[in-house]
Write a protein that holds these residues in place. Structure first.
Motif, PDB file in Angstrom:
ATOM      1  N   UNK A 189      27.684  26.602  68.759  1.00 52.83           N
ATOM      2  CA  UNK A 189      26.169  27.520  68.764  1.00 52.83           C
ATOM      3  C   UNK A 189      26.126  27.853  70.353  1.00 52.83           C
ATOM      4  N   UNK A 190      26.335  26.969  71.148  1.00 47.73           N
ATOM      5  CA  UNK A 190      26.016  27.182  72.601  1.00 47.73           C
ATOM      6  C   UNK A 190      26.939  28.178  73.226  1.00 47.73           C
ATOM      7  N   UNK A 191      28.330  27.956  72.664  1.00 46.07           N
ATOM      8  CA  UNK A 191      29.637  28.850  73.168  1.00 46.07           C
ATOM      9  C   UNK A 191      29.256  30.206  72.600  1.00 46.07           C
ATOM     10  N   UNK A 192      28.911  30.376  71.410  1.00 43.66           N
ATOM     11  CA  UNK A 192      28.767  31.753  70.739  1.00 43.66           C
ATOM     12  C   UNK A 192      27.564  32.393  71.638  1.00 43.66           C
ATOM     13  N   UNK A 208      15.088  18.508  56.556  1.00 41.98           N
ATOM     14  CA  UNK A 208      14.267  18.524  57.918  1.00 41.98           C
ATOM     15  C   UNK A 208      14.824  17.643  58.745  1.00 41.98           C
ATOM     16  N   UNK A 209      15.295  16.449  58.652  1.00 39.29           N
ATOM     17  CA  UNK A 209      15.760  15.675  59.600  1.00 39.29           C
ATOM     18  C   UNK A 209      17.056  16.214  60.237  1.00 39.29           C
ATOM     19  N   UNK A 215      17.970  21.076  66.375  1.00 39.50           N
ATOM     20  CA  UNK A 215      17.112  21.355  67.236  1.00 39.50           C
ATOM     21  C   UNK A 215      17.091  20.523  68.527  1.00 39.50           C
ATOM     22  N   UNK A 216      17.125  19.405  68.299  1.00 41.59           N
ATOM     23  CA  UNK A 216      16.952  18.582  69.373  1.00 41.59           C
ATOM     24  C   UNK A 216      18.204  18.698  70.515  1.00 41.59           C
ATOM     25  N   UNK A 223      15.525  27.164  75.429  1.00 41.17           N
ATOM     26  CA  UNK A 223      13.793  26.901  75.483  1.00 41.17           C
ATOM     27  C   UNK A 223      13.240  26.865  73.889  1.00 41.17           C
ATOM     28  N   UNK A 224      12.122  26.644  73.594  1.00 39.47           N
ATOM     29  CA  UNK A 224      11.907  26.798  72.434  1.00 39.47           C
ATOM     30  C   UNK A 224      11.558  28.491  71.838  1.00 39.47           C
TER      31      UNK A 224
END
Length: 228
Positions: A189-192, A208-209, A215-216, A223-224
């Motif tokens: 995701x970061x690389x895309x 949810x976990x 997300x963590x 940022x949010x």
């Protein structure tokens, strides 16, 4: 098969205990405006099959013909929290034993099938792509340096980033528990986003976990507002 498998959890002459609170992680949740009960199911930890919130449980006093329907509220390690009718416990002595029968709730599966029926399968499983194997791994500057030490994870990320038809083909990442699938997805995701800053990515997870964990891990570089 699921309807039959879940019956392995059926219990006889067990106690259904009312609870006023239960623990989620390190947090104590207090029961309000509803009646929650707990039963012990020792073989739950194996998760074969899984009991899920929303599954149906039937309880009846031994040798009686009246069944009470309850819903699984929460699954713990060796116990199940249940929702019965509000005055369930007031109808029986405190030491009353019950027989328990588990039933599979088909609604989640039906919703999954409905989603597949309404999905453009040519988008998810395209045909005639004629994509050649990735012969050489391009140089990638990884956010998570540990990823660079795992050739299979590196190859997966490189294939996603340098696919000639991104994002129109699926990529499947599989492996046993603890092999770094989540970290690989997060790095992808970061690389895309690094390569295509205007990308809009929908991330789905089965719980949810699991969503919280993704997300963590993303929060260290996003940022949010970028994650919503």
């Amino acid at each position: 098969q699921q309807m039959k498998s879940i019956r392995r959890y059926d219990k006889y002459n067990v106690k259904i205990t009312p609870v006023k609170s239960y623990t989620v992680g390190d947090t104590v949740q207090y029961v309000q405006n509803q009646e929650i009960s707990r039963i012990e199911v020792p073989s739950l930890a194996e998760k074969r099959p899984s009991v899920l919130p929303g599954d149906i449980i039937y309880a009846w006093v031994p040798y009686s013909d009246c069944e009470y329907e309850g819903l699984v509220y929460r699954v713990e390690q060796d116990h199940v929290l249940l929702n019965f009718v509000a005055d369930f416990h007031s109808r029986f002595p405190a030491n009353q034993s019950f027989n328990i029968r588990f039933a599979f709730n088909r609604l989640p599966v039906r919703l999954m099938h409905r989603a597949i029926d309404k999905t453009d399968t040519d988008l998810i499983w395209p045909t005639n792509l004629n994509i050649s194997p990735l012969k050489q791994i391009p140089s990638i500057s990884f956010f998570d340096k540990q990823i660079s030490e795992n050739p299979e994870q590196v190859r997966f990320i490189a294939r996603v980033l340098h696919s000639p038809k991104l994002p129109n083909i699926p990529h499947i990442l599989s492996g046993p528990f603890g092999t770094g699938k989540t970290r690989t997805v997060v790095e992808t995701l970061r690389q895309v986003l690094k390569m295509y800053p205007n990308s809009k990515i929908l991330v789905c997870a089965p719980s949810n976990s699991a969503s919280d964990k993704i997300a963590e891990l993303l929060s260290s570089s996003l940022n949010p507002s970028q994650m919503l």
